[in-house]
Motif scaffolding. Structure first.
Motif, PDB file in Angstrom:
ATOM      1  N   GLY B  87      -3.395  -2.005   9.019  1.00 65.07           N
ATOM      2  CA  GLY B  87      -4.752  -2.459   8.735  1.00 65.07           C
ATOM      3  C   GLY B  87      -4.836  -3.530   7.684  1.00 65.07           C
ATOM      4  N   ILE B  88      -3.874  -4.427   7.684  1.00 62.54           N
ATOM      5  CA  ILE B  88      -3.948  -5.551   6.746  1.00 62.54           C
ATOM      6  C   ILE B  88      -5.027  -6.522   7.234  1.00 62.54           C
ATOM      7  CG2 ILE B  88      -2.693  -7.592   5.935  1.00 62.54           C
ATOM      8  CD1 ILE B  88      -1.905  -4.953   4.629  1.00 62.54           C
ATOM      9  N   LEU B  89      -5.832  -7.003   6.302  1.00 61.57           N
ATOM     10  CA  LEU B  89      -6.867  -7.959   6.674  1.00 61.57           C
ATOM     11  C   LEU B  89      -6.282  -9.351   6.523  1.00 61.57           C
ATOM     12  CD1 LEU B  89      -9.411  -5.886   4.746  1.00 61.57           C
ATOM     13  CD2 LEU B  89      -9.320  -6.131   7.223  1.00 61.57           C
ATOM     14  N   SER B  90      -5.860  -9.906   7.634  1.00 63.56           N
ATOM     15  CA  SER B  90      -4.969 -11.061   7.535  1.00 63.56           C
ATOM     16  C   SER B  90      -5.669 -12.328   7.080  1.00 63.56           C
ATOM     17  CB  SER B  90      -4.254 -11.285   8.864  1.00 63.56           C
ATOM     18  OG  SER B  90      -5.187 -11.338   9.898  1.00 63.56           O
ATOM     19  N   SER B  91      -7.021 -12.376   7.188  1.00 68.60           N
ATOM     20  CA  SER B  91      -7.660 -13.612   6.750  1.00 68.60           C
ATOM     21  C   SER B  91      -7.955 -13.593   5.252  1.00 68.60           C
ATOM     22  CB  SER B  91      -8.954 -13.848   7.538  1.00 68.60           C
ATOM     23  OG  SER B  91      -9.892 -12.853   7.204  1.00 68.60           O
ATOM     24  N   LEU B  92      -7.863 -12.413   4.639  1.00 66.38           N
ATOM     25  CA  LEU B  92      -8.044 -12.353   3.186  1.00 66.38           C
ATOM     26  C   LEU B  92      -6.701 -12.607   2.506  1.00 66.38           C
ATOM     27  CD1 LEU B  92     -10.348  -9.234   2.722  1.00 66.38           C
ATOM     28  CD2 LEU B  92     -10.957 -11.580   3.230  1.00 66.38           C
ATOM     29  N   THR B  93      -6.771 -12.971   1.233  1.00 64.60           N
ATOM     30  CA  THR B  93      -5.510 -13.153   0.509  1.00 64.60           C
ATOM     31  C   THR B  93      -4.934 -11.783   0.173  1.00 64.60           C
ATOM     32  OG1 THR B  93      -6.548 -13.105  -1.652  1.00 64.60           O
ATOM     33  CG2 THR B  93      -6.389 -15.253  -0.577  1.00 64.60           C
ATOM     34  N   ALA B 132      -1.631 -15.918  -1.166  1.00 59.63           N
ATOM     35  CA  ALA B 132      -1.406 -16.299   0.230  1.00 59.63           C
ATOM     36  C   ALA B 132      -2.231 -15.422   1.156  1.00 59.63           C
ATOM     37  CB  ALA B 132       0.075 -16.157   0.570  1.00 59.63           C
ATOM     38  N   PRO B 133      -2.585 -15.941   2.342  1.00 55.73           N
ATOM     39  CA  PRO B 133      -3.261 -15.072   3.304  1.00 55.73           C
ATOM     40  C   PRO B 133      -2.349 -13.915   3.688  1.00 55.73           C
ATOM     41  CG  PRO B 133      -3.035 -17.325   4.170  1.00 55.73           C
ATOM     42  CD  PRO B 133      -2.341 -17.291   2.856  1.00 55.73           C
ATOM     43  N   ALA B 134      -2.908 -12.730   3.706  1.00 53.03           N
ATOM     44  CA  ALA B 134      -2.072 -11.555   3.929  1.00 53.03           C
ATOM     45  C   ALA B 134      -1.393 -11.607   5.284  1.00 53.03           C
ATOM     46  CB  ALA B 134      -2.920 -10.299   3.805  1.00 53.03           C
ATOM     47  N   GLY B 135      -1.970 -12.332   6.212  1.00 51.36           N
ATOM     48  CA  GLY B 135      -1.383 -12.422   7.543  1.00 51.36           C
ATOM     49  C   GLY B 135      -0.036 -13.128   7.546  1.00 51.36           C
ATOM     50  N   SER B 136       0.283 -13.869   6.492  1.00 50.73           N
ATOM     51  CA  SER B 136       1.548 -14.593   6.502  1.00 50.73           C
ATOM     52  C   SER B 136       2.690 -13.742   5.974  1.00 50.73           C
ATOM     53  CB  SER B 136       1.424 -15.887   5.691  1.00 50.73           C
ATOM     54  OG  SER B 136       1.417 -15.588   4.312  1.00 50.73           O
ATOM     55  N   LEU B 137       2.413 -12.526   5.558  1.00 46.72           N
ATOM     56  CA  LEU B 137       3.495 -11.676   5.047  1.00 46.72           C
ATOM     57  C   LEU B 137       4.395 -11.190   6.170  1.00 46.72           C
ATOM     58  CD1 LEU B 137       1.618  -9.351   2.528  1.00 46.72           C
ATOM     59  CD2 LEU B 137       2.861 -11.470   2.079  1.00 46.72           C
ATOM     60  N   SER B 138       5.620 -10.898   5.829  1.00 45.31           N
ATOM     61  CA  SER B 138       6.504 -10.284   6.821  1.00 45.31           C
ATOM     62  C   SER B 138       6.068  -8.844   7.026  1.00 45.31           C
ATOM     63  CB  SER B 138       7.945 -10.328   6.342  1.00 45.31           C
ATOM     64  OG  SER B 138       8.196  -9.236   5.477  1.00 45.31           O
ATOM     65  N   GLY B 139       6.565  -8.242   8.101  1.00 47.04           N
ATOM     66  CA  GLY B 139       6.150  -6.892   8.440  1.00 47.04           C
ATOM     67  C   GLY B 139       6.299  -5.925   7.274  1.00 47.04           C
ATOM     68  N   MET B 144       4.086  -2.811   2.384  1.00 44.92           N
ATOM     69  CA  MET B 144       3.965  -2.595   0.942  1.00 44.92           C
ATOM     70  C   MET B 144       2.521  -2.793   0.509  1.00 44.92           C
ATOM     71  SD  MET B 144       7.164  -4.710  -0.537  1.00 44.92           S
ATOM     72  CE  MET B 144       8.392  -5.228   0.626  1.00 44.92           C
ATOM     73  N   LEU B 145       1.938  -3.841   1.030  1.00 43.45           N
ATOM     74  CA  LEU B 145       0.565  -4.155   0.639  1.00 43.45           C
ATOM     75  C   LEU B 145      -0.367  -3.014   1.030  1.00 43.45           C
ATOM     76  CD1 LEU B 145      -1.583  -6.029  -0.453  1.00 43.45           C
ATOM     77  CD2 LEU B 145      -1.612  -7.222   1.732  1.00 43.45           C
ATOM     78  N   ALA B 146      -0.158  -2.479   2.220  1.00 44.95           N
ATOM     79  CA  ALA B 146      -1.042  -1.411   2.682  1.00 44.95           C
ATOM     80  C   ALA B 146      -0.950  -0.197   1.762  1.00 44.95           C
ATOM     81  CB  ALA B 146      -0.688  -1.030   4.111  1.00 44.95           C
ATOM     82  N   VAL B 147       0.270   0.134   1.373  1.00 46.28           N
ATOM     83  CA  VAL B 147       0.438   1.297   0.497  1.00 46.28           C
ATOM     84  C   VAL B 147      -0.159   1.005  -0.878  1.00 46.28           C
ATOM     85  CG1 VAL B 147       2.128   2.763  -0.645  1.00 46.28           C
ATOM     86  CG2 VAL B 147       2.461   2.105   1.738  1.00 46.28           C
ATOM     87  N   ALA B 148       0.157  -0.159  -1.402  1.00 47.69           N
ATOM     88  CA  ALA B 148      -0.361  -0.515  -2.719  1.00 47.69           C
ATOM     89  C   ALA B 148      -1.884  -0.512  -2.712  1.00 47.69           C
ATOM     90  CB  ALA B 148       0.167  -1.896  -3.123  1.00 47.69           C
ATOM     91  N   ARG B 149      -2.459  -0.992  -1.650  1.00 48.51           N
ATOM     92  CA  ARG B 149      -3.911  -1.084  -1.568  1.00 48.51           C
ATOM     93  C   ARG B 149      -4.552   0.301  -1.595  1.00 48.51           C
ATOM     94  NH1 ARG B 149      -6.141  -3.799   3.767  1.00 48.51           N
ATOM     95  NH2 ARG B 149      -5.368  -1.828   4.566  1.00 48.51           N
ATOM     96  N   ALA B 150      -3.891   1.255  -0.952  1.00 49.33           N
ATOM     97  CA  ALA B 150      -4.456   2.604  -0.977  1.00 49.33           C
ATOM     98  C   ALA B 150      -4.323   3.198  -2.382  1.00 49.33           C
ATOM     99  CB  ALA B 150      -3.752   3.486   0.039  1.00 49.33           C
ATOM    100  N   LEU B 151      -3.216   2.908  -3.050  1.00 54.00           N
ATOM    101  CA  LEU B 151      -2.974   3.540  -4.341  1.00 54.00           C
ATOM    102  C   LEU B 151      -3.865   2.987  -5.441  1.00 54.00           C
ATOM    103  CD1 LEU B 151       0.907   3.839  -4.262  1.00 54.00           C
ATOM    104  CD2 LEU B 151      -0.807   5.638  -3.938  1.00 54.00           C
TER     105      LEU B 151
END
Ligand SMILES: Nc1ncnc2c1ncn2[C@@H]1O[C@H](COP(=O)(O)OP(=O)(O)OP(=O)(O)O)[C@@H](O)[C@H]1O
Ligand SMILES: Nc1ncnc2c1ncn2[C@@H]1O[C@H](COP(=O)(O)OP(=O)(O)OP(=O)(O)O)[C@@H](O)[C@H]1O
Ligand SMILES: [Mg+2]
Ligand SMILES: [Mg+2]
Lengths: 382, 235, 336, 286, 256
Positions: B87-93, B132-139, B144-151
């Motif tokens: 559930g990464i929001l790829s258009s947001l940073t 950077a736009p989150a959509g440009s991250l590797s899988g 990591m971002l998803a977990v960090a975002r929840a925490l």
């Protein structure tokens, strides 16, 4: 009730019983042209009420079927078929929507059903179509004649990109060439847009003495306002469909900017004191008081009355063939509202009832006739 | 009990998937939820977080019966859910994604900035990418971002659907270490849907889901002993 | 439309129903008055144009707002060619091909554009086509318009001929579109819609697939246009403006995008509703709008989804906000 | 030419405002709102009625009109849009078309089709360097600018970010505590107010008719596209560019083809920059 | 002979150098590609399949250089891939999704023939799909919309789709991520069998080292856009840089 008459020809008649007589129409009651639709509806209803109150059309109560076409081609074609095949009207009277009407000609020709006084399409030269009300093109010619008479040398046209604009543009061009007026600019606006400034600005660069409007009521008002804002004062003139119809459709919203503009009337003014106009106002007041000032209503009323007049003259032979014959026998008929009407077929067919118009000036609060007589196109008045 | 699920049934459209799930997570507990593909693990988490409706049964969180509460209401109660597919929001940073996680608890900007800093120490790879736009991250970076975002929302219970999905072994170890640390430091409870055997090293208890119902449950170290179980459910 | 296998008695009933419907349609000129027959023709034409939209919007997921323009191309081209002495069927097919050519032309930017950007580009195209109709006076008659020569089938009157033409073309188009939905092309269209990224890795060129979709739907639109001309008898450029486009959108969406039956249901409802509402005078537009709104509120996937919806009645209460459904064309793909 | 540019900027600022309203709703709810202009048309007519009928001062009537615009949008969002938002896009698009028809029909029923004139306190004009500038024109352009700046700032706030998040994914942000209700309501309310401003400005500078909405809507969509849908600045600049381009095309090429030329320009722009002038480039997808 | 050769591949995104000269050659059989998150593994796939244009370097298939940035051309040369997140058509059935892998061939066999139902290619395609679905144990769900399947099964569907046209080279991007051990077996066994039978060259990105060492006699490790180690699983896993950057302390759990 059984169909009137007994012979074989009469069996083909539709819309007529011993005690009723049905006519129908299709109008833009919704959408961009609804102002005109509502005006026509009111006028039709007034004429029907008047005749029914007097005991009907030779003893038959008149039924009026009004359908809404939203000013859309497909719906107007469908509506006329519905009137002919399902509502079984005797005739279609005073429908509006010039660009949509031709789609019904083949159907009408095949069926033979009369289409009476549609709003100002070009002459289709059809046996069953009867035009009433001077065409936009003829009105444009009267306008040029009138302007030439006032000494105007250079005119500009602002017209909509549709049938209305083109008809007026053509009329201006034709007449200007014959009376020696120069058409210095010819600009276009888009229907249903409020953006007129670029056309006005462009016309101004050509420095005309007068502007002829081929735009609907709203745009005509906008153009008057835009011209006024520029502090520019050319003569502005339009036709029945562009400035002089609608209760206050054009001159009202334009406010002070409308003062001094000219327009052609294809009927008497709604404020006229002629007995026929007074009679109309009385019955209109009873049917739809808000339309008492509307030239649309007056025209539809007058057209319908003339239709009734023809039917009355038809006697007992209520066939479509006889309708055509009787209509064609009208020569210089004085209705008190329209110019003298002659449906006699021209050499190449077709039924054009009138060609003249009156010119009026808006004095800031009312239209004032400039010409008492009907002006025929092709004659410069001074 | 922080989370307690009783006789929960739910599913998609008309198709039932959960056929009576019973499951508990205590305050500060780490619980693993195992099962083959299609067992209903993700479905369970979705029903708990309110993405799917509860057909019957009850879910209560910290004594409140959740009933028909919206997902956002549940999140505000302190229920975190890292969904399957991240559930990464790829258009947001990356930073906007991260800070969005703080919405639930409405915490002050300074706190959020502090937490962000702490999390970036763990998820160092994200630091360079904050703008950077989150959509440009590797899988893996997205994971990591998803977990960090929840925490960052400091939930009381975090449900993570396959935390190790697509992560390099070194990160799996690190993340599981982080989970254990967070529990120790702040008493956060975890419900971890996992395929990775290492999860049993840090979990207190584990449930095995099968065909939409709990098949086995027990202390994690006991289940870890079961050769069959580990072979069947964990990689 | 995906069908669950029906039990045998249902199948027989279904087949009997279809047969009965077919017979009624074939015998329609004898059953209703010419006006209703004309309305039925409009239904068939609108539905045919709508089938083109099923293909391009429903399956390939391209938001093409150019269908009204294609109808115009087909209508004018047929009328012009018949005027040049061509036989009507040949003229119509040629007009379809011309429309398809325009379809490819407008499809070219589509290969780079997505979502709204595509929508606006195609809308611009439709507007430009109206300009062309206005300016190309020798072919189109310009603003004043041009009359359409009626096509009369041997042994039939004008109204009957029109009906069988409309019916035949609609039936044929339906068959073709349904078949396309089942074969490789139908799959490719959907792959390009839902998994465009993956398409080239499967050897499927999104560009070519999209162009093909545009060409096919434009072809269908062009043929529908030829029939529309038969209904209207007279063509003016304004006929093919935004209003017609909105009508197609309503027909397609109301019926259910992605269902072959959708455009037919949508067209029947729109045409019949219009007719019934005439009695309401100036209230009819309001009532029309309200009925439309209610229909969508209760059947958001279109009228054609009704059977599936009835089947899917389930006991459990719905979620307060169920998650969005994937697998539909994304109208705003560009925004993300 | 300057005269043409000035009136182009004026019309352009209405397009811009409409584009901003469209983008706002799109950013939050991911709905291309075909009813957007009508949501401003009805309150604009109400404002006219307040000034012309109830004889209220412009300064009183306009705030009331804005409140009506906000209320109308919120009601439409709640009753018509939100219940079906979970369904596919086609349903929502059709719903906005239906709302468009309903509001337009109501306006016609209540006020008819005659053009109306809104009396505003900004009548009159002045002359600079030989060019006549109406105060109305300045007001339109300034209002557009102000709304744009306001929106840019708004999208930096947490609520603004939440809006973008919900637009992209309707589920995940909720798991993080983002309230869809708040987000949807706010965005529609703001958009309703902006659309009202657009219609009021257009109505008082020209005339108010029941047809104003549909014309402005298309222009708004085109402007938003030109600017790149996701960008506020883009939508604003797109609107101005469209207005000026139209007028210049009218002045130098032909008034009969000015829209066609403007549209052609857009097709060309999109062929070169498929994401619009200000659109962000698509991020990686593989 | 090498079926796939990458030489000197460099990729940049903006200022970010993601691949810095990658050389890699693979032949028939399984080759593993491992590396930390963000190392550039997926980017390698994207370069090979034409999704990303390298700024430098060439890709050769069976010795022939392939044009860069033309994914459809590459696919026609017999290269198939899966995606890190499955890219399927949710609304279509499992069967249709796998068939989509063969649509290019069916189209080449004649679109009209397919339309008329007389295409031999189409018939062969359905045959092949049935075979694959059987092999992967998906036959019982063949008629279900693929969107109804759990993520794990969707990944298997994607693998089947990649194998459908009997490609020469298959690139699998983390096929086992999110799969339970049982499901991994369900995928791996048929994959190994089909791979051997059809003599496929399979490059597989995977973080599950147990799986990698089971399938691949050879593994390459990528780190910061460079090949860090290349050899047998045992060699690579023992490489100190790989341990440091990729495996961390968990290395003990990997049996080789
Ligand atoms: N959107 C959906 N619509 C219909 N059925 C679904 C949907 N999502 C999942 N299912 C079904 O629900 C069941 C449980 O799926 P779920 O995703 O909960 O499994 P899981 O245990 O999380 O598996 P995995 O390990 O693959 O993630 C499966 O049979 C699946 O087919
Ligand atoms: N289109 C792109 N734009 C910008 N950066 C990109 C793009 N594609 C990849 N990157 C960057 O390139 C780097 C390598 O990405 P890649 O997806 O190849 O990693 P990976 O090795 O597959 O990682 P993982 O195991 O996490 O999937 C990452 O830092 C990523 O952010
Ligand atoms: Mg799952
Ligand atoms: Mg990767």
């Amino acid at each position: 009730a059984a169909p009137a008459g007994g012979d074989a020809a009469a069996a083909a008649v539709q819309g007529v019983t011993d005690d009723t007589f049905t006519i129908g129409t299709t109008l833009p009651l919704s959408g961009g042209a609804a102002t005109s639709g509502k005006g026509f509806e009111a006028g039709l209803k007034a004429a029907v009420k008047e005749i029914n109150d007097k005991g009907g059309l030779r003893g038959r109560q008149v039924n009026l079927v009004v359908l809404d076409d939203g000013f859309e081609a497909a719906r107007s074609v469908a509506n006329i078929r519905r009137l002919g095949d399902q509502e079984k009207v005797f005739a279609v009277v005073s429908p509006a929507g010039s660009a949509n009407i031709p789609g019904s000609y083949p159907y009408l020709a095949q069926k033979g059903m009369p289409l009476f006084a549609p709003v100002l399409p070009p002459d289709p030269k059809q046996d069953s179509v009867f035009l009433l009300g001077t065409s936009q093109r003829d009105q444009a010619r009267v306008i040029v004649d009138f302007l030439a008479g006032k000494g105007v040398k250079k005119v500009a046209v602002i017209g909509q990109d549709n049938e209305l604009g083109h008809a007026i543009r053509d009329g201006v061009k034709e007449e200007a060439a014959t009376v020696g007026v120069e058409v210095v600019a010819n600009e276009t606006t888009e229907p249903n847009s409020t953006e007129v400034s670029s056309a006005v600005l462009k016309v101004r660069e050509a420095k005309p003495d007068a502007i002829v409007l081929g735009t609907d009521n709203t745009q005509s008002a906008l153009i008057m306002k835009a011209v006024d804002e520029l502090g520019w004062e050319p003569a502005i003139m339009g036709t029945s469909s562009t400035v002089t119809t609608g209760s206050a459709g054009t001159v009202g919203p334009a406010g002070a900017a409308a003062k001094g503009i000219y327009g052609t009337f294809i009927s008497e003014l709604p404020t006229s004191e002629s007995p026929e106009a007074v009679a109309w106002r009385t019955v209109q007041q009873a049917v739809a008081p808000d339309q008492v000032g509307s030239a649309y209503a007056l025209q539809a009323y007058a057209s319908t009355k003339i239709f009734f007049e023809i039917v009355t003259r038809m006697g007992d032979d209520l066939t479509w063939a006889n309708f055509q014959k009787t209509a064609e026998s009208l020569k210089g008929h004085e209705s008190g509202i329209y110019p003298p009407i002659t449906f006699g077929p021209a050499a190449d067919g077709g039924h054009v009832g009138t060609t003249g118009a009156k010119v009026a000036e808006w004095d800031g609060s009312a239209w004032k006739l400039v010409s008492e007589d009907w002006l025929e196109p092709g004659k410069i008045v001074s | 009990m922080l989370l307690s699920i009783r006789e929960l049934t739910s599913g998609y459209g008309r198709i039932p998937v959960l056929r009576g799930v019973d499951l508990d997570v205590a305050e500060g507990e780490i619980v693993a939820l195992l099962g083959v593909n299609g067992a209903g693990k993700s479905t369970t988490l979705r029903a708990v977080s309110g993405v799917l409706p509860t057909w019957s049964g009850t879910v209560s969180f910290d004594g409140t019966t959740l009933g028909r509460r919206t997902p956002e209401a549940r999140a505000r109660l302190g229920l975190g859910h890292v969904p399957e597919g991240r559930g990464i929001l790829s258009s947001l940073t990356v930073r906007q994604n991260l800070r969005l996680g703080a919405t639930a608890r409405g915490r002050g900007a300074r706190d959020v900035a502090q937490d962000e800093e702490r999390l970036l120490e763990v998820f160092d790879a994200l630091r360079d990418k904050l703008g950077a736009p989150a959509g440009s991250l590797s899988g893996g970076q997205q994971q990591m971002l998803a977990v960090a975002r929840a925490l960052i929302g400091r939930p009381r219970l975090v449900m993570v659907d396959e935390m190790s999905f697509g992560l390099a072994p070194i990160l799996v170890t690190q993340l599981l270490g982080l989970v254990a640390r967070l529990r120790a430091e702040s008493g956060t409870a975890f419900l971890l849907v996992e395929q990775h055997s290492a999860v049993l090293d840090i979990a207190d208890r584990a449930y095995v889901l099968s065909g939409g119902a709990v098949h086995t449950s027990g202390p994690a170290h006991e289940l870890a002993q079961s050769e069959n179980l580990v072979r069947a459910y964990l990689g | 439309m995906r069908r669950l296998p029906l039990p045998a008695p249902w199948r027989i009933a279904g087949a009997a129903g279809a047969l009965a419907a077919a017979l009624v349609l074939l015998a329609l000129p004898g059953l209703v008055n010419p006006y209703l027959l004309f309305q039925a023709c409009l239904v068939m034409v609108t539905a045919t144009a709508g089938l083109g939209l099923v293909l391009i919007m429903g399956w390939s997921g391209q938001i093409a707002l150019s269908q009204a323009g294609f109808l115009g191309v087909g209508a004018y081209a047929t009328t012009f060619l018949v005027g040049q002495g061509w036989a009507w069927p040949v003229a119509t097919l040629t007009a379809g091909l011309v429309a398809a050519l325009f379809g490819v032309l407008i499809g070219l930017p589509a290969t780079r554009l997505r979502g709204f950007y595509l929508a606006i580009a195609t809308l611009a195209f439709a507007e430009l086509m109206i300009r062309v109709f206005v300016e190309a006076t020798p072919i189109t008659g310009g603003i004043a318009g041009t009359a359409v020569q009626p096509m009369v089938l041997p042994g039939l009157d004008v109204d009957g001929s029109r009906w069988y033409l409309c019916l035949g073309v609609a039936a044929l188009t339906t068959a073709v579109v349904m078949r396309i939905g089942r074969v490789g092309l139908g799959r490719r269209l959907r792959v390009v819609r839902d998994a465009e990224i993956a398409a080239p890795s499967l050897g499927v060129s999104p560009t070519r697939t999209k162009l093909l979709a545009f060409a096919l739907s434009a072809f269908i639109g062009g043929i529908a246009g030829a029939l529309y001309a038969q209904c209207l008898s007279y063509l003016t450029p304004e006929i093919f403006d935004m209003g017609l486009l909105i009508e197609f959108l309503v027909v397609a969406f109301l019926g259910g995008v992605g269902y072959v039956a959708g455009p037919f249901l949508g067209a029947v409802v729109v045409v019949v509703l219009r007719d019934l509402l005439q009695d309401l005078g100036s209230w009819q537009r309001l009532v029309y709008g309200l009925i439309l709104a209610l229909a969508i509120a209760f059947l958001p996937r279109g009228l054609a989804s009704l059977p599936a919806r009835l089947r899917a009645r389930r006991p459990a209460p719905p979620a307060s906000e169920p998650p969005p459904v994937s697998g539909q064309a994304d109208l705003t793909g560009a925004a993300r | 030419m300057w005269q043409q540019i000035i009136s182009g900027l004026q019309a352009g600022s209405w397009y811009s405002l409409m584009a901003l309203a469209i983008v706002l709703v799109l950013k939050a709810t991911d709905v291309p709102n075909f009813a957007m202009a009508e949501l401003g048309l009805f309150p604009a007519f109400c404002t006219w009625a307040l000034i012309d009928g109830a004889q209220l001062s412009w300064w009183v009537a306009v705030p009331i009109g804005l409140l009506i615009g906000i209320a109308l949008s919120v009601v439409v969002e709640r009753t018509a849009i939100r219940p079906i938002l979970a369904e596919n896009h086609f349903a929502t698009v059709l719903m906005t078309i239906a709302v468009f028809v309903v509001i337009n029909a109501v306006v016609q029923l209540v006020w008819g089709s005659e053009p109306r004139k809104i009396d505003s306190p900004f009548a009159g004009s002045f002359t600079v360097a030989g060019q006549i500038v109406a105060y109305e024109q300045l007001v339109s352009i300034a209002a557009g600018l102000a709304v744009m700046v306001g929106l840019i700032l708004f999208f930096r706030t947490p609520l603004g970010v939440q809006m973008q998040a919900i637009a992209e994914d309707r589920v995940t942000p909720r798991l993080l505590g983002v309230s869809v209700t708040t987000v949807f309501r706010t965005s529609w309310a703001l958009a309703g107010a902006i659309a009202t401003i657009a219609l009021l400005l257009q109505g008082q500078a020209s005339l108010l008719t029941d047809q104003n909405g549909s014309g402005l809507l298309i222009k708004g969509f085109v402007a938003a596209t030109l600017g790149g849908f996701s960008s506020i600045t883009g939508a604003f600049v797109g609107g101005l560019a469209l207005g000026v381009a139209e007028n210049l095309a009218g002045a130098y090429i032909s008034t009969s083809s000015k829209t066609a030329i403007a549209l052609l320009a857009i097709v060309v722009v999109l062929s070169i920059k498929p994401q619009g002038l200000f659109g962000r480039h698509q991020v990686r997808e593989v | 002979m090498n079926t796939l050769e990458l030489s000197g591949i460099a990729v940049r995104f903006g200022g970010n150098e993601v691949l810095k000269g990658v050389d890699l050659a693979i032949g028939p059989g399984f080759t593993g590609l491992i590396g930390p998150n963000g190392a550039g593994k997926t980017t390698v796939f994207n370069v090979v399949t034409g999704y990303v244009r390298p700024v430098e370097g060439t890709v050769r298939i069976a010795g022939e250089p392939v044009p860069s940035g033309r994914p459809a051309v590459v696919a026609r040369r017999g290269v198939r891939r899966t995606f890190q997140t499955p890219r399927l058509v949710a609304e279509l059935t499992v069967e249709a999704n796998v068939l989509a892998g063969l649509d290019a061939e069916v189209a080449r066999g004649g679109g009209l023939a397919d339309f008329l139902g007389v295409s031999r290619a189409a018939r062969a395609a359905r045959e092949r799909v049935r075979e694959l679905l059987d092999a992967f144990g998906l036959a019982d769900r063949a008629a279900e919309p693929v969107g109804n399947l759990p993520l794990g099964s969707q990944k298997i569907v994607e693998v089947a789709r990649a194998l459908a046209p009997r490609p020469r080279i298959v690139l699998l991007d983390e096929p086992a991520a999110g799969l339970s051990a049982a499901d991994v077996d369900r995928m791996v066994a048929p994959l190994a069998e089909i791979g051997a039978r059809d003599e496929l060259s399979i490059l597989i990105i995977e973080h599950d080292l147990e799986l990698v060492s089971r399938l691949c006699p050879r593994v390459a490790a990528l780190h910061f856009g460079r090949i860090l180690a290349d050899g047998t699983p045992a060699e690579v896993v023992a490489h100190p840089d790989v341990v440091k950057a990729y495996l961390g302390a968990g290395v003990a759990t990997v049996d080789t």
